[in-house]
Design an enzyme around this catalytic site. Structure first.
Site, PDB file in Angstrom:
ATOM      1  N   SER A 227       0.834  -1.197   0.000  1.00  0.00           N
ATOM      2  CA  SER A 227       0.000   0.000   0.000  1.00  0.00           C
ATOM      3  C   SER A 227       0.870   1.247   0.000  1.00  0.00           C
ATOM      4  O   SER A 227       0.571   2.239  -0.691  1.00  0.00           O
ATOM      5  CB  SER A 227      -0.929   0.012   1.216  1.00  0.00           C
ATOM      6  OG  SER A 227      -1.885  -1.032   1.145  1.00  0.00           O
TER       7      SER A 227
ATOM      8  N   ALA B  41      -4.829  -0.845  -2.871  1.00  0.00           N
ATOM      9  CA  ALA B  41      -4.171  -0.321  -1.672  1.00  0.00           C
ATOM     10  C   ALA B  41      -5.200  -0.187  -0.552  1.00  0.00           C
ATOM     11  O   ALA B  41      -6.361   0.132  -0.807  1.00  0.00           O
ATOM     12  CB  ALA B  41      -3.535   1.033  -1.966  1.00  0.00           C
ATOM     13  N   LYS B  42      -4.752  -0.423   0.674  1.00  0.00           N
ATOM     14  CA  LYS B  42      -5.663  -0.266   1.811  1.00  0.00           C
ATOM     15  C   LYS B  42      -5.493   1.156   2.339  1.00  0.00           C
ATOM     16  O   LYS B  42      -4.797   1.410   3.332  1.00  0.00           O
ATOM     17  CB  LYS B  42      -5.376  -1.305   2.886  1.00  0.00           C
ATOM     18  CG  LYS B  42      -6.537  -1.484   3.877  1.00  0.00           C
ATOM     19  CD  LYS B  42      -6.354  -2.734   4.708  1.00  0.00           C
ATOM     20  CE  LYS B  42      -7.464  -2.900   5.741  1.00  0.00           C
ATOM     21  NZ  LYS B  42      -8.768  -3.167   5.133  1.00  0.00           N
ATOM     22  N   CYS B  43      -6.135   2.076   1.634  1.00  0.00           N
ATOM     23  CA  CYS B  43      -6.036   3.493   1.983  1.00  0.00           C
ATOM     24  C   CYS B  43      -7.429   4.031   2.300  1.00  0.00           C
ATOM     25  O   CYS B  43      -8.433   3.547   1.784  1.00  0.00           O
ATOM     26  CB  CYS B  43      -5.392   4.298   0.863  1.00  0.00           C
ATOM     27  SG  CYS B  43      -6.305   4.312  -0.693  1.00  0.00           S
TER      28      CYS B  43
ATOM     29  N   TYR C 271     -12.279   3.825   1.171  1.00  0.00           N
ATOM     30  CA  TYR C 271     -13.415   3.662   2.070  1.00  0.00           C
ATOM     31  C   TYR C 271     -14.292   4.914   2.063  1.00  0.00           C
ATOM     32  O   TYR C 271     -15.516   4.822   2.103  1.00  0.00           O
ATOM     33  CB  TYR C 271     -12.919   3.315   3.473  1.00  0.00           C
ATOM     34  CG  TYR C 271     -12.254   1.964   3.505  1.00  0.00           C
ATOM     35  CD1 TYR C 271     -12.951   0.827   3.876  1.00  0.00           C
ATOM     36  CD2 TYR C 271     -10.922   1.817   3.115  1.00  0.00           C
ATOM     37  CE1 TYR C 271     -12.349  -0.425   3.878  1.00  0.00           C
ATOM     38  CE2 TYR C 271     -10.312   0.576   3.106  1.00  0.00           C
ATOM     39  CZ  TYR C 271     -11.021  -0.541   3.480  1.00  0.00           C
ATOM     40  OH  TYR C 271     -10.425  -1.776   3.466  1.00  0.00           O
TER      41      TYR C 271
END
Length: 369
Positions: free
Chosen positions: A110, A207-209, A213
């Site tokens: 990420s 990516a876990k950004c 969300y």
């Protein structure tokens, strides 16, 4: 970005005394029915980064607030990433982490997409272990109770130009949690959004950004107002191909026993639970395909009886059966609308390993103490 001179594999953590920790009686009251994401432990980990200096000043101390300059890069250009994993109490009393190395690797990935200096895995893992060790008494005894860990990284350079930050904070906070969805056998209802998309080719979907969300919230709000539990996103190009929920991957189970999940093409988060389910299913002799699956085909397969189960999966929710999908032009129920046999079998296989009720044949478990 990280230069070779910054790549110190490990740094020393300093533990700061907590001046006013929660009393044992108050802690017991808070974790008796913690819900999800509202009950936080006493401590947090904080590590700082500066370009040319690398990661430094690693501390375990009282959970508290950050003082950020109003021009900190995270507030203007959204350089921010995070992870989610859990600690589990095993029958012998030991505290276990599940695939924490995979979370560490995903945070690095990420960071690469978001042009951020990566947190080296040894630092990530040490911070997580230390927080769990110092706050292990926050482990709730409710069924399914765990300590949920939220490692995160934010850009802190004081500068208003558009460029990657030179300064970062990496932190880990922890929360005592119960089940994400109440009632593990109840199927969740999905609203299929055709007005909003979560990610597009070339974007940050893998990516876990936080931005991913944030982009999903308006669609989730729309689904909630309509009376549904969650939102299902389709691809951004054709608005046809199933991708994922707002915070969970999705699987489909067919009448021949095979499973299908959408492929990782850059727009879908590579979920660690997703990868675990694939490995467990194959270990149980089930065929798993990673292929595109159209929403119209899902409806036809559900109506014909070919599609017999569907479930969502993620660290927070673990495995949740999907009862139905609805759109402007109608709804359809999947199988019985509850927990199907394959879903239940895979969920049990996963949870039994996580909680130490089954042997770990994959090397996924590591112990804190």
């Amino acid at each position: 970005m990280l230069s070779p001179s910054d790549a110190s594999p490990m740094i020393d953590f300093t533990t700061l005394p907590h001046p006013n920790p929660v009393t044992p009686a108050e802690r017991a009251a808070r974790i008796a029915d913690p819900g999800f994401g509202k009950v936080f432990t006493d401590h947090m980990a904080v590590v700082r980064y500066s370009e040319g200096k690398g990661w430094y000043d690693a501390q375990i101390g009282p959970r508290g607030t950050f003082a950020l300059d109003p021009s900190a890069a995270v507030l203007h250009y959204a350089q921010e990433i995070f992870e989610g994993l859990k600690a589990y109490r095993h029958p012998d009393g030991r505290i276990a982490l599940f695939r924490a190395d995979a979370n560490a690797a995903r945070l690095v990935a990420s960071a690469g997409r978001m042009a951020m200096a990566p947190v080296l895995p040894p630092i990530f893992l040490e911070a997580v272990r230390r927080i769990v060790a110092i706050d292990r008494d926050w482990m709730p005894s409710v069924p399914g109770g765990t300590i949920y860990l939220r490692p995160f990284q934010i850009a802190t350079e004081v500068f208003l130009g558009v460029k990657p930050s030179t300064d970062y904070i990496f932190g880990v906070i922890a929360s005592a949690v119960g089940d994400y969805f109440k009632g593990e056998t109840r199927g969740v209802s999905l609203w299929v959004s055709k007005d909003y998309t979560r990610a597009a080719p070339g974007g940050t979907g893998a990516a876990k950004c936080g931005g991913n969300y944030a982009a999903s919230l308006i669609a989730l709000g729309d689904a909630t107002k309509r009376g549904f539990d969650q939102v299902l996103f389709l691809d951004a190009v054709e608005r046809r191909w199933i991708e994922e929920l707002g915070g969970m991957n999705i699987f489909f189970v067919f009448d021949d026993g095979s499973l299908l999940t959408p492929p990782l093409t850059g727009t879908i988060l590579p979920g660690i639970t997703r990868d675990t389910i694939i490995k467990l299913a194959r270990a149980h002799g089930l065929a798993v395909r990673e292929e595109p699956y159209a929403i119209d085909q899902a409806r036809a397969d559900a109506e014909s009886g070919r599609l017999v189960e569907a479930f969502a999966c993620g660290t927070a929710a673990v495995v949740a059966p999907i009862a139905s999908m609805s759109m402007d032009d109608g709804s359809f129920t999947i199988g019985s609308g509850g927990m199907g046999q394959t879903t239940a079998r895979l969920r049990k296989a996963l949870v039994d390993i996580q909680f130490g009720h089954a042997p770990d044949e994959h090397g996924w478990i590591s112990y804190v103490d």
